[in-house]
Design a protein around this motif. Structure first.
Motif, PDB file in Angstrom:
ATOM      1  N   ASP A  28       0.811  -1.229   0.000  1.00 22.48           N
ATOM      2  CA  ASP A  28       0.000   0.000   0.000  1.00 22.48           C
ATOM      3  C   ASP A  28       0.841   1.274   0.000  1.00 22.48           C
ATOM      4  N   VAL A  29       2.093   1.208   0.428  1.00 20.97           N
ATOM      5  CA  VAL A  29       2.932   2.416   0.360  1.00 20.97           C
ATOM      6  C   VAL A  29       3.172   2.791  -1.114  1.00 20.97           C
ATOM      7  N   PHE A  30       3.163   1.759  -1.988  1.00 15.64           N
ATOM      8  CA  PHE A  30       3.236   2.024  -3.429  1.00 15.64           C
ATOM      9  C   PHE A  30       1.845   2.238  -4.031  1.00 15.64           C
ATOM     10  N   GLY A  31       0.810   2.195  -3.208  1.00 15.98           N
ATOM     11  CA  GLY A  31      -0.566   2.339  -3.705  1.00 15.98           C
ATOM     12  C   GLY A  31      -1.068   1.101  -4.412  1.00 15.98           C
ATOM     13  N   ASP A  32      -0.405  -0.044  -4.150  1.00 18.62           N
ATOM     14  CA  ASP A  32      -0.643  -1.268  -4.928  1.00 18.62           C
ATOM     15  C   ASP A  32      -1.613  -2.256  -4.296  1.00 18.62           C
ATOM     16  N   ASP A  33      -2.204  -1.901  -3.176  1.00 19.19           N
ATOM     17  CA  ASP A  33      -3.070  -2.892  -2.538  1.00 19.19           C
ATOM     18  C   ASP A  33      -4.506  -2.714  -3.035  1.00 19.19           C
ATOM     19  N   PRO A  34      -4.996  -3.652  -3.874  1.00 19.28           N
ATOM     20  CA  PRO A  34      -6.311  -3.458  -4.492  1.00 19.28           C
ATOM     21  C   PRO A  34      -7.450  -3.437  -3.478  1.00 19.28           C
ATOM     22  N   THR A  35      -7.307  -4.196  -2.405  1.00 19.28           N
ATOM     23  CA  THR A  35      -8.418  -4.296  -1.450  1.00 19.28           C
ATOM     24  C   THR A  35      -8.555  -3.011  -0.637  1.00 19.28           C
ATOM     25  N   VAL A  36      -7.433  -2.422  -0.220  1.00 15.11           N
ATOM     26  CA  VAL A  36      -7.554  -1.161   0.524  1.00 15.11           C
ATOM     27  C   VAL A  36      -8.007  -0.045  -0.422  1.00 15.11           C
ATOM     28  N   ASN A  37      -7.576  -0.115  -1.689  1.00 17.37           N
ATOM     29  CA  ASN A  37      -8.042   0.895  -2.648  1.00 17.37           C
ATOM     30  C   ASN A  37      -9.560   0.827  -2.813  1.00 17.37           C
ATOM     31  N   LEU A  38     -10.071  -0.412  -2.869  1.00 20.54           N
ATOM     32  CA  LEU A  38     -11.525  -0.607  -2.990  1.00 20.54           C
ATOM     33  C   LEU A  38     -12.246  -0.070  -1.752  1.00 20.54           C
ATOM     34  N   LEU A  39     -11.708  -0.350  -0.590  1.00 21.54           N
ATOM     35  CA  LEU A  39     -12.321   0.131   0.657  1.00 21.54           C
ATOM     36  C   LEU A  39     -12.347   1.668   0.683  1.00 21.54           C
ATOM     37  N   GLN A  40     -11.254   2.285   0.273  1.00 27.33           N
ATOM     38  CA  GLN A  40     -11.202   3.750   0.254  1.00 27.33           C
ATOM     39  C   GLN A  40     -12.224   4.319  -0.742  1.00 27.33           C
ATOM     40  N   GLU A  41     -12.368   3.649  -1.906  1.00 22.81           N
ATOM     41  CA  GLU A  41     -13.383   4.097  -2.878  1.00 22.81           C
ATOM     42  C   GLU A  41     -14.792   3.947  -2.325  1.00 22.81           C
ATOM     43  N   ARG A  42     -15.047   2.811  -1.661  1.00 20.02           N
ATOM     44  CA  ARG A  42     -16.374   2.576  -1.065  1.00 20.02           C
ATOM     45  C   ARG A  42     -16.680   3.667  -0.019  1.00 20.02           C
ATOM     46  N   ALA A  43     -15.673   3.983   0.789  1.00 15.62           N
ATOM     47  CA  ALA A  43     -15.877   5.002   1.829  1.00 15.62           C
ATOM     48  C   ALA A  43     -16.205   6.352   1.190  1.00 15.62           C
ATOM     49  N   CYS A  44     -15.517   6.684   0.091  1.00 19.39           N
ATOM     50  CA  CYS A  44     -15.814   7.945  -0.621  1.00 19.39           C
ATOM     51  C   CYS A  44     -17.259   7.967  -1.107  1.00 19.39           C
ATOM     52  N   GLU A  45     -17.724   6.835  -1.647  1.00 19.91           N
ATOM     53  CA  GLU A  45     -19.113   6.765  -2.134  1.00 19.91           C
ATOM     54  C   GLU A  45     -20.098   6.956  -0.983  1.00 19.91           C
ATOM     55  N   VAL A  46     -19.861   6.234   0.109  1.00 25.32           N
ATOM     56  CA  VAL A  46     -20.801   6.266   1.231  1.00 25.32           C
ATOM     57  C   VAL A  46     -20.856   7.666   1.853  1.00 25.32           C
ATOM     58  N   PHE A  47     -19.701   8.324   1.959  1.00 25.91           N
ATOM     59  CA  PHE A  47     -19.643   9.644   2.609  1.00 25.91           C
ATOM     60  C   PHE A  47     -19.746  10.801   1.618  1.00 25.91           C
ATOM     61  N   GLU A  48     -19.751  10.455   0.324  1.00 21.62           N
ATOM     62  CA  GLU A  48     -19.816  11.486  -0.725  1.00 21.62           C
ATOM     63  C   GLU A  48     -18.699  12.523  -0.555  1.00 21.62           C
ATOM     64  N   LYS A  49     -17.494  12.012  -0.316  1.00 22.53           N
ATOM     65  CA  LYS A  49     -16.306  12.866  -0.220  1.00 22.53           C
ATOM     66  C   LYS A  49     -15.357  12.525  -1.371  1.00 22.53           C
ATOM     67  N   GLU A  50     -14.442  13.456  -1.665  1.00 23.78           N
ATOM     68  CA  GLU A  50     -13.527  13.288  -2.802  1.00 23.78           C
ATOM     69  C   GLU A  50     -12.520  12.158  -2.617  1.00 23.78           C
ATOM     70  N   ALA A  51     -11.960  12.073  -1.414  1.00 29.61           N
ATOM     71  CA  ALA A  51     -10.852  11.137  -1.217  1.00 29.61           C
ATOM     72  C   ALA A  51     -10.873  10.556   0.191  1.00 29.61           C
ATOM     73  N   LEU A 247     -17.984  -2.127   6.677  1.00 27.87           N
ATOM     74  CA  LEU A 247     -18.636  -0.947   6.098  1.00 27.87           C
ATOM     75  C   LEU A 247     -19.969  -1.306   5.435  1.00 27.87           C
ATOM     76  N   ASP A 248     -19.996  -2.454   4.742  1.00 28.66           N
ATOM     77  CA  ASP A 248     -21.211  -2.837   4.012  1.00 28.66           C
ATOM     78  C   ASP A 248     -22.281  -3.440   4.913  1.00 28.66           C
ATOM     79  N   GLU A 249     -21.858  -4.193   5.919  1.00 30.81           N
ATOM     80  CA  GLU A 249     -22.843  -4.953   6.691  1.00 30.81           C
ATOM     81  C   GLU A 249     -22.952  -4.520   8.151  1.00 30.81           C
ATOM     82  N   GLY A 250     -21.969  -3.752   8.625  1.00 31.61           N
ATOM     83  CA  GLY A 250     -21.956  -3.351  10.040  1.00 31.61           C
ATOM     84  C   GLY A 250     -23.111  -2.441  10.421  1.00 31.61           C
ATOM     85  N   PRO A 251     -23.364  -1.392   9.615  1.00 29.95           N
ATOM     86  CA  PRO A 251     -24.355  -0.396  10.050  1.00 29.95           C
ATOM     87  C   PRO A 251     -25.752  -0.966  10.302  1.00 29.95           C
TER      88      PRO A 251
END
Ligand SMILES: *Cc1c(COP(=O)(O)O)cnc(C)c1O
Length: 342
Positions: A28-51, A247-251
């Protein structure tokens, strides 16, 4: 053990463990971890934030936000019992070199109004005073007993802060609990905040991890500070896989924790010497006063422990937090044990 010390004690479910074992990972320091990238994208969608940026802990998320929003020698405003002021070991002073102006919430809710915040601000102060650089909010408010701040109340503070040029950071460690209690989305509850931190590792059930959200520029700078603080991690897809399920099932199941907390509070009202305002228990945190019992909180906590129940005592107060590993039966057991002890 019935562990009511915190919702951080939850253990990952079998489904989470399976997802962790199967997670696609990278550095992830190289930005190469697909699963954390997906989680960060999901969080942006849920919170409607840029990053968004995965951080190992909520404290690190909060402290990065304070760092990025301020310069050394400035001041931030928090509520008097706020987490950033009281439970982060002076990190804002150590890492950011800022002082903290604590403001009491007049109604005891832990949530400030603009009329309470405004007198504490120093905008364009004379050279001998520290200028305010940031307003920090907390929803739910942990040590005010999980109390909630509405989207409208938050929006008003953000609007007024913006008008005087101040950013607003939301410590939303338990923002999903607020969302469920209020019936408002987390996006609405944090819509005008410049930055938001929420934790995956409390009621949502992941073993570790929090997310910091904001603008692209804010998150780019936050990423630098995360690395500087030693929080640039490698194959964190293993943790992010659990975070995605959280994030998907906890709330959707937090309602159950709130019902359990309410049942606990109602049961406590019938116990001699215990004082609690049931109406104030709206999420998963129950704080009650034991000064009328003739015992100290330490004595009661110790007696509970002997009965297989864990809680936290401080001063005349005891805190119990419900979560996904606590059932309605555990609540009944806890009430019965306390009645016996007292
Ligand atoms: C738990 C908590 C944090 C810190 O989260 P950690 O992951 O334990 O570092 C920050 N703010 C609030 C309100 C919390 O309850």
């Amino acid at each position: 053990m019935i562990d009511l010390r915190s919702d951080t004690v939850t253990k990952p479910s079998d489904k989470m463990r399976a997802a962790m074992a199967a997670a696609e990972v990278g550095d992830d320091v190289f930005g190469d971890d697909p699963t954390v990238n997906l989680l960060q994208e999901r969080a942006c969608e849920v919170f409607e934030k840029e990053a968004a940026l995965w951080v190992p802990t909520g404290c690190m998320g909060n402290e990065i936000a304070v760092k990025v929003h301020t310069k050394p020698g400035q001041e931030i405003v928090t509520e008097d019992r706020g987490h950033i002021l009281n439970y982060e070991l002076g990190a804002a002073a150590v890492i950011s070199g800022v002082t903290i102006r604590a403001v009491k919430s007049a109604d005891g809710s832990g949530h400030l109004t603009w009329s309470e915040i405004e007198p504490a601000l120093k905008i364009d102060p004379p050279y001998f005073q520290a200028a305010t650089a940031l307003v920090c909010l907390e929803n739910t408010h942990n040590f005010a007993g999980g109390s909630v701040m509405t989207a409208a109340a938050c929006a008003e503070i953000c609007e007024r802060s913006l008008a005087v040029g101040l950013p607003v950071h939301m410590d939303g460690a338990r923002i999903f609990n607020a969302s469920v209690a209020l019936g408002e989305t987390v996006a609405d509850l944090t819509r005008h905040c410049d930055s938001v931190m929420f934790t995956l590792s409390k009621g949502l059930g992941a073993p570790a991890g929090s997310i910091l959200l904001g603008s692209k520029d804010f998150i780019a700078e936050s990423c630098i500070w995360r690395k500087r603080l030693g929080g640039g991690m490698r194959q964190i897809g293993i943790l992010a896989a659990a975070g995605l399920i959280a994030l998907d099932e906890g709330p959707e199941r937090l309602e159950e924790d709130h019902a359990n907390a309410r049942a606990l509070a109602e049961g406590l009202t019938n116990i001699n010497g215990v004082s609690i305002d049931v109406e104030k228990v709206v999420t998963n945190i129950v704080i009650f006063d034991i000064s009328g019992t003739g015992k100290t909180s330490a004595e009661i906590v110790e007696a509970l422990r002997a009965n297989g129940i864990l809680a936290i005592g401080f001063g005349n107060l005891i805190r119990m937090v419900t979560h996904l590993d606590i059932s309605a039966g555990d609540i009944a057991t806890t009430i019965a044990a306390l009645r016996n002890i007292l």
